[in-house]
Motif scaffolding. Structure first.
Motif, PDB file in Angstrom:
ATOM      1  N   GLU A  46       0.868  -1.193   0.000  1.00  0.00           N
ATOM      2  CA  GLU A  46       0.000   0.000   0.000  1.00  0.00           C
ATOM      3  C   GLU A  46       0.890   1.223   0.000  1.00  0.00           C
ATOM      4  O   GLU A  46       2.002   1.184   0.546  1.00  0.00           O
ATOM      5  CB  GLU A  46      -0.883   0.020   1.253  1.00  0.00           C
ATOM      6  CG  GLU A  46      -2.041  -0.925   1.202  1.00  0.00           C
ATOM      7  CD  GLU A  46      -3.312  -0.300   0.619  1.00  0.00           C
ATOM      8  OE1 GLU A  46      -3.435   0.932   0.653  1.00  0.00           O
ATOM      9  OE2 GLU A  46      -4.157  -1.068   0.137  1.00  0.00           O
ATOM     10  N   VAL A  47       0.400   2.285  -0.566  1.00  0.00           N
ATOM     11  CA  VAL A  47       1.168   3.521  -0.647  1.00  0.00           C
ATOM     12  C   VAL A  47       0.462   4.615   0.153  1.00  0.00           C
ATOM     13  O   VAL A  47      -0.743   4.792   0.024  1.00  0.00           O
ATOM     14  CB  VAL A  47       1.292   3.930  -2.136  1.00  0.00           C
ATOM     15  CG1 VAL A  47       1.657   5.377  -2.286  1.00  0.00           C
ATOM     16  CG2 VAL A  47       2.311   3.039  -2.842  1.00  0.00           C
ATOM     17  N   VAL A  48       1.221   5.306   0.995  1.00  0.00           N
ATOM     18  CA  VAL A  48       0.670   6.475   1.706  1.00  0.00           C
ATOM     19  C   VAL A  48       1.613   7.640   1.452  1.00  0.00           C
ATOM     20  O   VAL A  48       2.747   7.655   1.950  1.00  0.00           O
ATOM     21  CB  VAL A  48       0.562   6.233   3.234  1.00  0.00           C
ATOM     22  CG1 VAL A  48      -0.074   7.442   3.919  1.00  0.00           C
ATOM     23  CG2 VAL A  48      -0.217   4.970   3.541  1.00  0.00           C
ATOM     24  N   SER A  49       1.140   8.600   0.662  1.00  0.00           N
ATOM     25  CA  SER A  49       1.947   9.795   0.453  1.00  0.00           C
ATOM     26  C   SER A  49       1.623  10.761   1.588  1.00  0.00           C
ATOM     27  O   SER A  49       0.511  11.287   1.668  1.00  0.00           O
ATOM     28  CB  SER A  49       1.593  10.410  -0.903  1.00  0.00           C
ATOM     29  OG  SER A  49       2.167  11.675  -0.986  1.00  0.00           O
ATOM     30  N   ALA A  50       2.579  10.949   2.492  1.00  0.00           N
ATOM     31  CA  ALA A  50       2.307  11.771   3.687  1.00  0.00           C
ATOM     32  C   ALA A  50       3.583  12.439   4.165  1.00  0.00           C
ATOM     33  O   ALA A  50       4.669  11.856   4.078  1.00  0.00           O
ATOM     34  CB  ALA A  50       1.750  10.883   4.801  1.00  0.00           C
ATOM     35  N   ASP A  51       3.415  13.647   4.673  1.00  0.00           N
ATOM     36  CA  ASP A  51       4.543  14.397   5.228  1.00  0.00           C
ATOM     37  C   ASP A  51       4.549  14.186   6.743  1.00  0.00           C
ATOM     38  O   ASP A  51       3.622  14.602   7.444  1.00  0.00           O
ATOM     39  CB  ASP A  51       4.358  15.885   4.878  1.00  0.00           C
ATOM     40  CG  ASP A  51       5.555  16.723   5.280  1.00  0.00           C
ATOM     41  OD1 ASP A  51       6.314  16.300   6.184  1.00  0.00           O
ATOM     42  OD2 ASP A  51       5.738  17.808   4.700  1.00  0.00           O
ATOM     43  N   GLN A  52       5.607  13.557   7.226  1.00  0.00           N
ATOM     44  CA  GLN A  52       5.712  13.256   8.665  1.00  0.00           C
ATOM     45  C   GLN A  52       5.774  14.518   9.530  1.00  0.00           C
ATOM     46  O   GLN A  52       5.489  14.471  10.722  1.00  0.00           O
ATOM     47  CB  GLN A  52       6.975  12.399   8.881  1.00  0.00           C
ATOM     48  CG  GLN A  52       7.252  12.028  10.318  1.00  0.00           C
ATOM     49  CD  GLN A  52       8.378  11.022  10.431  1.00  0.00           C
ATOM     50  OE1 GLN A  52       8.296   9.928   9.899  1.00  0.00           O
ATOM     51  NE2 GLN A  52       9.435  11.367  11.147  1.00  0.00           N
ATOM     52  N   SER A  53       6.139  15.635   8.923  1.00  0.00           N
ATOM     53  CA  SER A  53       6.247  16.851   9.725  1.00  0.00           C
ATOM     54  C   SER A  53       4.895  17.530   9.931  1.00  0.00           C
ATOM     55  O   SER A  53       4.808  18.534  10.643  1.00  0.00           O
ATOM     56  CB  SER A  53       7.234  17.827   9.078  1.00  0.00           C
ATOM     57  OG  SER A  53       6.690  18.359   7.898  1.00  0.00           O
ATOM     58  N   THR A  54       3.841  17.005   9.314  1.00  0.00           N
ATOM     59  CA  THR A  54       2.519  17.603   9.508  1.00  0.00           C
ATOM     60  C   THR A  54       1.596  16.665  10.282  1.00  0.00           C
ATOM     61  O   THR A  54       1.687  15.438  10.151  1.00  0.00           O
ATOM     62  CB  THR A  54       1.839  17.948   8.157  1.00  0.00           C
ATOM     63  OG1 THR A  54       1.523  16.719   7.489  1.00  0.00           O
ATOM     64  CG2 THR A  54       2.725  18.792   7.270  1.00  0.00           C
ATOM     65  N   GLU A  55       0.719  17.286  11.047  1.00  0.00           N
ATOM     66  CA  GLU A  55      -0.253  16.532  11.848  1.00  0.00           C
ATOM     67  C   GLU A  55      -1.148  15.698  10.933  1.00  0.00           C
ATOM     68  O   GLU A  55      -1.433  14.530  11.207  1.00  0.00           O
ATOM     69  CB  GLU A  55      -1.087  17.559  12.616  1.00  0.00           C
ATOM     70  CG  GLU A  55      -1.366  17.177  14.048  1.00  0.00           C
ATOM     71  CD  GLU A  55      -2.723  16.545  14.193  1.00  0.00           C
ATOM     72  OE1 GLU A  55      -3.661  17.081  13.590  1.00  0.00           O
ATOM     73  OE2 GLU A  55      -2.821  15.526  14.901  1.00  0.00           O
ATOM     74  N   GLU A  56      -1.530  16.324   9.822  1.00  0.00           N
ATOM     75  CA  GLU A  56      -2.422  15.665   8.871  1.00  0.00           C
ATOM     76  C   GLU A  56      -1.735  14.426   8.273  1.00  0.00           C
ATOM     77  O   GLU A  56      -2.338  13.360   8.140  1.00  0.00           O
ATOM     78  CB  GLU A  56      -2.784  16.700   7.787  1.00  0.00           C
ATOM     79  CG  GLU A  56      -3.851  16.278   6.797  1.00  0.00           C
ATOM     80  CD  GLU A  56      -3.264  15.623   5.564  1.00  0.00           C
ATOM     81  OE1 GLU A  56      -3.986  14.833   4.942  1.00  0.00           O
ATOM     82  OE2 GLU A  56      -2.104  15.894   5.216  1.00  0.00           O
ATOM     83  N   GLY A  57      -0.458  14.565   7.933  1.00  0.00           N
ATOM     84  CA  GLY A  57       0.299  13.441   7.372  1.00  0.00           C
ATOM     85  C   GLY A  57       0.386  12.291   8.366  1.00  0.00           C
ATOM     86  O   GLY A  57       0.143  11.126   8.013  1.00  0.00           O
TER      87      GLY A  57
END
Ligand SMILES: NC(=O)c1ccc[n+]([C@@H]2O[C@H](COP(=O)([O-])OP(=O)(O)OC[C@H]3O[C@@H](n4cnc5c(N)ncnc54)[C@H](OP(=O)(O)O)[C@@H]3O)[C@@H](O)[C@H]2O)c1
Length: 262
Positions: free
Chosen positions: A62-73
């Motif tokens: 599975e792929v999760v495009s997310a920025d670890q520095s953001t709460e939303e990510g």
């Protein structure tokens, strides 16, 4: 400790779009038949890796495009871990900043600390909370750095962020004793990845650890639920030196592989 059984299970890998995280995802799928949850910001690279894993090993991912520095990510990463009932996490996402401490821009330090310290801490807390609810054994491995122990002149803030990670993981591993969740830290020296390439090293790639070898060692550390792992003989010698020799001497030795910035 016996290896955590992960065949057919979901394992989250952050930093999967590049370097060590990418190699670890391939190792998990190819050698252990685990299904990786591939996390990073660069979707195109994650999708390429997903196709490669399917083509080479016939394993779903599975792929999760997310920025670890953001709460939303971080919320999205945690939601996927919960949804898929993942049983292990290899946390390799990280940023560095290279050069003299006072020559760097504060916004670089901001991104680094948001990713390596604040983002990492919140994501780790979320994963621990999810894993604690599982009946079966679970494991988390944080990719730290030998630089956390030696300190890292010319990557000073990065080294400090990894020192934070080490002390956090050590404390947490004691807190989690007797639960089904284990946490450990992995402390490589230089690895032959994009991050090392941007580190302005005196001898280029010479002396850097092969990324696939390093990833195999990290995956083994995750599955054996090791509390702390330093891969490679040379790195283990450096680690022992950091524990026994004067700190100032070790700091100077750690600065040696870097070109002096102008
Ligand atoms: N290379 C070395 O010499 C060395 C030595 C010791 C320890 N380490 C550690 O090993 C780990 C992997 O590094 P690497 O050498 O493989 O470097 P790399 O090739 O630059 O990979 C770093 C990974 O972190 C991800 N990342 C960075 N910031 C992120 C953010 N805000 N949100 C989500 N993902 C983020 C990147 O993905 P996106 O850009 O797609 O988001 C990329 O996949 C790091 O934690 C690093 O500190 C590296």
């Amino acid at each position: 400790m016996a290896r955590l059984p992960i065949a057919e299970s979901w394992v989250v890998v952050t930093g999967a779009s590049s370097g060590l995280g990418r190699a670890a995802a391939l190792c998990l799928a190819g050698s252990y038949k685990a299904k990786p949850i591939l996390v990073g910001r660069r979707m195109d690279r994650l999708l390429d890796l997903q196709s490669e894993i399917e083509l080479r090993f016939g394993i779903a991912s599975e792929v999760v495009s997310a920025d670890q520095s953001t709460e939303e990510g971080r919320s999205r990463i945690a939601a996927k871990i919960e949804e898929l009932d993942a049983t292990a996490a290899l946390l390799a996402a990280g940023l560095t900043s290279v050069g003299r401490f006072d020559a760097n821009n504060i916004s670089d330090y901001h991104s680094l600390i948001e990713t390596n310290v604040l983002g990492f801490t919140d994501l780790l807390a979320r994963i621990v909370s999810i894993f604690k609810l599982r009946r079966s054994e679970t494991a988390i491995l944080a990719i730290s750095s030998l630089g956390a122990e030696t300190s890292l002149p010319y990557q000073a803030v990065y080294g400090a962020s990894k020192a934070y990670m080490n002390t956090l993981i050590q404390a947490l591993s004691i807190e989690l004793r007797g639960t089904s969740v284990s946490v450990g830290a992995f402390l490589p020296g230089g690895i032959d990845t994009a991050m090392a390439a941007q580190s302005d090293l005196r001898w280029g790639r010479m002396g850097l650890m092969d990324v696939d070898r390093c990833a195999a060692s990290a995956v083994e550390a995750l599955l054996r639920r090791r509390y702390m792992t330093v891969p490679g003989l040379g790195n283990r010698v450096a680690y022992l030196a950091s524990r026994t020799l004067p700190r100032s001497l070790i700091g100077r030795a750690a600065s040696f592989p870097y070109r002096r910035p102008q």
